[in-house]
Design an enzyme around this catalytic site. Structure first.
Site, mmCIF file in Angstrom:
data_model
loop_
_atom_site.group_PDB
_atom_site.id
_atom_site.type_symbol
_atom_site.label_atom_id
_atom_site.label_comp_id
_atom_site.label_asym_id
_atom_site.label_seq_id
_atom_site.Cartn_x
_atom_site.Cartn_y
_atom_site.Cartn_z
ATOM 1 N N SER A 267 29.708 41.699 36.462
ATOM 2 C CA SER A 267 30.972 41.709 35.741
ATOM 3 C C SER A 267 30.982 40.597 34.678
ATOM 4 O O SER A 267 30.131 40.586 33.799
ATOM 5 C CB SER A 267 32.138 41.591 36.725
ATOM 6 O OG SER A 267 33.363 41.876 36.099
ATOM 7 N N ASP B 43 33.969 53.292 36.767
ATOM 8 C CA ASP B 43 34.442 51.913 36.638
ATOM 9 C C ASP B 43 35.622 51.867 35.676
ATOM 10 O O ASP B 43 35.504 52.235 34.501
ATOM 11 C CB ASP B 43 33.298 51.037 36.123
ATOM 12 C CG ASP B 43 33.598 49.543 36.209
ATOM 13 O OD1 ASP B 43 34.773 49.170 36.367
ATOM 14 O OD2 ASP B 43 32.640 48.751 36.098
ATOM 15 N N HIS C 280 33.601 49.609 39.963
ATOM 16 C CA HIS C 280 33.135 48.339 39.413
ATOM 17 C C HIS C 280 32.024 47.715 40.254
ATOM 18 O O HIS C 280 31.348 46.788 39.802
ATOM 19 C CB HIS C 280 34.319 47.377 39.284
ATOM 20 C CG HIS C 280 34.045 46.204 38.403
ATOM 21 N ND1 HIS C 280 33.447 46.315 37.154
ATOM 22 C CD2 HIS C 280 34.262 44.859 38.586
ATOM 23 C CE1 HIS C 280 33.322 45.119 36.613
ATOM 24 N NE2 HIS C 280 33.806 44.225 37.459
#
Length: 314
Positions: free
Chosen positions: A164, A250, A279
């Site tokens: 991320s 996501d 995600h």
């Protein structure tokens, strides 16, 4: 899908991109690394943990956890790891995967983050020289220098990894440090900002969307700042082999954004899209592939005897 405050195409690389980052790194280099390593008592039997700090962007102190396999061979490969938005460096015994795999593991404490903090993407968003991520990318480059200064580490076998926000930092550091073994970015944030603002329905992109909804006249200034730190820009300057992954469902970092980074990646790259994944971008299966890839990258016969720990530097 939301409006497109920054357009629809990836942001162009600024004309002064090279000078911008040269200045940022030169500013940090004015300060000695001042690496400090302190043992941390844990109940772990196979991993030694150390509280690490060093001078990062502008000389500020940057914290990290260092995890070292207790059974050590010759100078060892290392991974420098950045976490997701708001996470910071987490706790000393979190995420033992990389040290259990036989690597020295340095986990960067992303500046000012922890306990789920937010608002970081807006910090300095209107002025490229004050961009929050300018400093964070420099901190990451200095983290690579810090881990290479450890006697237990083979400085020629260091990779940058992250998920991320950490994936964006990994891409950014990969553009600033030219001799990494590899860059692993899982569901990278801060990538293809125009598309992310259009598609993301959760996570930190929504902070920026609200900001622009309240003042759309600031869109050009925002785009000018993000162009220096966008994952697509970083990918255009990659020199190490890259491994990128995305979940096709996501909503935080939409897969189209990772696709753009993979398409722009200047060095050899592998891109894995995970159907049905959000995600987490493949989660355990993705991590297993990363471990296998790292093993191949780090393979090199040991020719030196095991070193002492020797990692307390001031």
């Amino acid at each position: 899908m939301s409006s497109a405050p920054l357009g629809t195409e990836p942001l162009p690389t600024p004309d002064d991109h090279a000078q911008y980052w040269a200045d940022a790194l030169a500013d940090a280099d004015r300060y000695p690394l001042a690496l400090h390593v302190e043992p941390v008592a844990t109940a772990l039997e196979t991993t030694d943990v150390y509280d690490v700090s060093f001078a990062g962007s502008g000389g500020r102190r940057v914290s990290a956890w260092l995890r070292v396999p207790r059974v050590r061979t010759a100078p060892m490969p290392a991974v420098v790891h950045a976490n997701g938005y708001g996470a910071g460096r987490l706790e000393p015994v979190d995420d033992l995967t990389w040290s259990a795999a036989g690597y020295v593991h340095l986990v960067l404490g992303t500046h000012g983050q922890g306990a789920g903090s937010s608002g970081h993407i807006l910090d300095g968003i209107l002025q490229p020289e004050r961009s929050y991520y300018r400093g964070v990318f420099v901190d990451g480059a200095r983290a690579v220098a810090a881990v290479r200064a450890l006697d237990v580490v083979d400085p020629m076998r260091v990779a940058m990894i992250g998920n991320s926000q950490g994936g964006a930092i990994a891409l950014g550091v990969g553009a600033l440090v030219s001799d990494l073994v590899g860059v692993f970015a899982q569901a990278p944030f801060l990538t293809h900002a125009p598309e992310a603002l259009r598609r993301a329905t959760a996570g930190p992109w929504t902070e920026l969307r609200r900001f622009l909804d309240e003042d759309p006249d600031r869109a050009q200034a925002v785009a000018s700042t993000l162009a220096y730190v966008d994952g697509v820009t970083s990918a255009r300057h990659a020199t190490a082999p890259g491994w990128l992954s995305a979940g096709l469902d996501d909503t935080v970092c939409p897969p189209e954004t990772t696709n753009a980074a993979a398409a722009a990646y200047r060095a050899p790259v592998r891109h894995r899209a995970w159907p049905g994944a959000g995600h987490e971008a493949g989660a355990t299966a993705d991590r297993l592939l990363a471990l296998a890839a790292l093993r191949r990258l780090f393979e090199r016969p040991a020719v030196q005897p095991p070193p002492p720990i020797g990692i307390c530097h001031e």
